[in-house]
Design a protein around this motif. Sequence first.
Motif, PDB file in Angstrom:
ATOM      1  N   PHE A   1       0.822  -1.208   0.000  1.00 24.99           N
ATOM      2  CA  PHE A   1       0.000   0.000   0.000  1.00 24.99           C
ATOM      3  C   PHE A   1       0.858   1.262   0.000  1.00 24.99           C
ATOM      4  N   VAL A   2       0.162   2.394  -0.216  1.00 30.36           N
ATOM      5  CA  VAL A   2       0.785   3.727  -0.211  1.00 30.36           C
ATOM      6  C   VAL A   2      -0.130   4.639   0.592  1.00 30.36           C
ATOM      7  N   LEU A   3       0.410   5.390   1.548  1.00 36.97           N
ATOM      8  CA  LEU A   3      -0.409   6.287   2.364  1.00 36.97           C
ATOM      9  C   LEU A   3       0.459   7.362   2.981  1.00 36.97           C
ATOM     10  N   GLY A   4      -0.176   8.355   3.581  1.00 37.38           N
ATOM     11  CA  GLY A   4       0.563   9.416   4.258  1.00 37.38           C
ATOM     12  C   GLY A   4      -0.360  10.562   4.633  1.00 37.38           C
TER      13      GLY A   4
ATOM     14  N   ARG B   1       3.536  -4.443   3.646  1.00 39.32           N
ATOM     15  CA  ARG B   1       4.517  -3.401   3.349  1.00 39.32           C
ATOM     16  C   ARG B   1       3.823  -2.171   2.766  1.00 39.32           C
ATOM     17  N   TRP B   2       4.388  -0.988   3.080  1.00 36.61           N
ATOM     18  CA  TRP B   2       3.760   0.232   2.576  1.00 36.61           C
ATOM     19  C   TRP B   2       4.778   1.358   2.424  1.00 36.61           C
ATOM     20  N   THR B   3       4.384   2.297   1.561  1.00 37.94           N
ATOM     21  CA  THR B   3       5.150   3.503   1.269  1.00 37.94           C
ATOM     22  C   THR B   3       4.484   4.699   1.928  1.00 37.94           C
ATOM     23  N   PHE B   4       5.261   5.553   2.587  1.00 34.98           N
ATOM     24  CA  PHE B   4       4.765   6.872   2.996  1.00 34.98           C
ATOM     25  C   PHE B   4       5.024   7.804   1.825  1.00 34.98           C
ATOM     26  N   HIS B   5       3.958   8.377   1.267  1.00 32.01           N
ATOM     27  CA  HIS B   5       4.082   9.088   0.001  1.00 32.01           C
ATOM     28  C   HIS B   5       4.526  10.540   0.182  1.00 32.01           C
ATOM     29  N   ARG B   6       4.294  11.346  -0.853  1.00 27.89           N
ATOM     30  CA  ARG B   6       4.882  12.681  -0.906  1.00 27.89           C
ATOM     31  C   ARG B   6       4.310  13.673   0.101  1.00 27.89           C
ATOM     32  N   ALA B   7       3.455  13.236   0.990  1.00 28.89           N
ATOM     33  CA  ALA B   7       3.115  14.089   2.129  1.00 28.89           C
ATOM     34  C   ALA B   7       4.375  14.522   2.864  1.00 28.89           C
ATOM     35  N   ILE B   8       5.424  13.701   2.821  1.00 26.92           N
ATOM     36  CA  ILE B   8       6.676  14.091   3.492  1.00 26.92           C
ATOM     37  C   ILE B   8       7.226  15.387   2.907  1.00 26.92           C
ATOM     38  N   ASP B   9       6.954  15.639   1.619  1.00 27.57           N
ATOM     39  CA  ASP B   9       7.467  16.857   0.989  1.00 27.57           C
ATOM     40  C   ASP B   9       6.693  18.104   1.412  1.00 27.57           C
ATOM     41  N   ARG B  10       5.576  17.918   2.098  1.00 32.58           N
ATOM     42  CA  ARG B  10       4.789  19.040   2.640  1.00 32.58           C
ATOM     43  C   ARG B  10       4.925  19.139   4.156  1.00 32.58           C
TER      44      ARG B  10
ATOM     45  N   ASP C   1       8.498   0.558   4.529  1.00 27.45           N
ATOM     46  CA  ASP C   1       9.799   0.249   3.948  1.00 27.45           C
ATOM     47  C   ASP C   1      10.265   1.265   2.912  1.00 27.45           C
ATOM     48  N   THR C   2       9.429   2.299   2.624  1.00 27.06           N
ATOM     49  CA  THR C   2       9.751   3.211   1.530  1.00 27.06           C
ATOM     50  C   THR C   2       9.191   4.600   1.803  1.00 27.06           C
ATOM     51  N   TYR C   3       9.932   5.639   1.393  1.00 28.72           N
ATOM     52  CA  TYR C   3       9.418   7.001   1.297  1.00 28.72           C
ATOM     53  C   TYR C   3       9.438   7.418  -0.167  1.00 28.72           C
ATOM     54  N   LEU C   4       8.270   7.804  -0.683  1.00 24.61           N
ATOM     55  CA  LEU C   4       8.188   8.416  -2.009  1.00 24.61           C
ATOM     56  C   LEU C   4       8.362   9.913  -1.829  1.00 24.61           C
ATOM     57  N   THR C   5       9.404  10.477  -2.427  1.00 26.64           N
ATOM     58  CA  THR C   5       9.712  11.880  -2.180  1.00 26.64           C
ATOM     59  C   THR C   5      10.461  12.495  -3.347  1.00 26.64           C
ATOM     60  N   ALA C   6      10.200  13.776  -3.557  1.00 22.74           N
ATOM     61  CA  ALA C   6      10.981  14.580  -4.498  1.00 22.74           C
ATOM     62  C   ALA C   6      12.009  15.420  -3.762  1.00 22.74           C
TER      63      ALA C   6
ATOM     64  N   GLN D   1      14.604   3.314   5.554  1.00 21.96           N
ATOM     65  CA  GLN D   1      13.704   2.961   4.462  1.00 21.96           C
ATOM     66  C   GLN D   1      14.295   3.340   3.097  1.00 21.96           C
ATOM     67  N   THR D   2      13.788   2.718   2.062  1.00 23.07           N
ATOM     68  CA  THR D   2      14.189   3.031   0.690  1.00 23.07           C
ATOM     69  C   THR D   2      13.724   4.427   0.307  1.00 23.07           C
ATOM     70  N   LEU D   3      14.595   5.180  -0.343  1.00 20.38           N
ATOM     71  CA  LEU D   3      14.219   6.455  -0.957  1.00 20.38           C
ATOM     72  C   LEU D   3      13.715   6.159  -2.369  1.00 20.38           C
ATOM     73  N   LEU D   4      12.432   6.355  -2.591  1.00 22.91           N
ATOM     74  CA  LEU D   4      11.816   6.195  -3.909  1.00 22.91           C
ATOM     75  C   LEU D   4      11.598   7.604  -4.454  1.00 22.91           C
ATOM     76  N   VAL D   5      12.364   7.983  -5.459  1.00 24.08           N
ATOM     77  CA  VAL D   5      12.345   9.369  -5.926  1.00 24.08           C
ATOM     78  C   VAL D   5      11.297   9.540  -7.014  1.00 24.08           C
ATOM     79  N   GLY D   6      10.410  10.505  -6.812  1.00 22.57           N
ATOM     80  CA  GLY D   6       9.398  10.819  -7.803  1.00 22.57           C
ATOM     81  C   GLY D   6       8.789  12.178  -7.528  1.00 22.57           C
ATOM     82  N   GLY D   7       8.277  12.794  -8.590  1.00 22.50           N
ATOM     83  CA  GLY D   7       7.687  14.123  -8.473  1.00 22.50           C
ATOM     84  C   GLY D   7       8.526  15.109  -9.251  1.00 22.50           C
ATOM     85  N   GLY D   8       8.196  15.315 -10.525  1.00 19.68           N
ATOM     86  CA  GLY D   8       9.029  16.165 -11.364  1.00 19.68           C
ATOM     87  C   GLY D   8      10.357  15.517 -11.720  1.00 19.68           C
TER      88      GLY D   8
END
Length: 236
Positions: free
Chosen positions: A90-93, A117-126, A144-149, A176-183
Amino acid sequence: MSTRAVLEVIALDAGDAVAAQAGGADRLELVTDMAADGLTPSPRTFSAIRAAVDIDLRVMLRLADGFAAGDVGRLAGVAGELRGAGADQFVLGFLDAGGGVDLDAVERVVAALDGCRWTFHRAIDRAADRDALRKELADLPGLDTYLTAGAAEGVDEGLPTLLTEARRRGEPGYGQTLLVGGGLRLGHVPELLSAGIDAFHIGGAARPDGWAGPVSEEAVREWRRTLDLPRGAGLR
């Protein structure tokens, strides 16, 4: 032996999923309604995509635009329905009004995931404080993952933060894994790979005709080829 970089692609339906897998995607993020930056798809959509491809699927848990959790009970119920349909990633944040992590909401939804397993999404960028957020979430099961720009504006602005966080791998809150995305653009890839970042997320970059059009197998393949270049090699 080194493993190849992970490529995650946003998919809205089974057609997107098939094209993304054929192009070399390792994992899909499943969403609906990109006009709201991606909401939770239905269990039926999940099931259709699960039947169409055999790569990993991460399903968005988000009921409305923005980063507030909203109706957490409903969200946990939706998570349970998706689990019943076979979803296991899953993906949430969620953030509170002050930009801090909404820990109560995250913990309640994560409890419904029962160890998935789940990703904390781009809420971290805010977030008001990225470091504090990471440390508050560090011990939650399944994360296990942060989706972040690296920044709300995208990778162009967030690149220094991404490189700094990559250097902190292994510190408390940075396992956690850095999953890079967003622009994210192909031109960013060599520097990110050189920094040891090995997970990448694309949405619009996989759709030459925009969100009204489907995922392009060839566009995904171009990303796959770039990620598979020897480390230190430039773009062709």
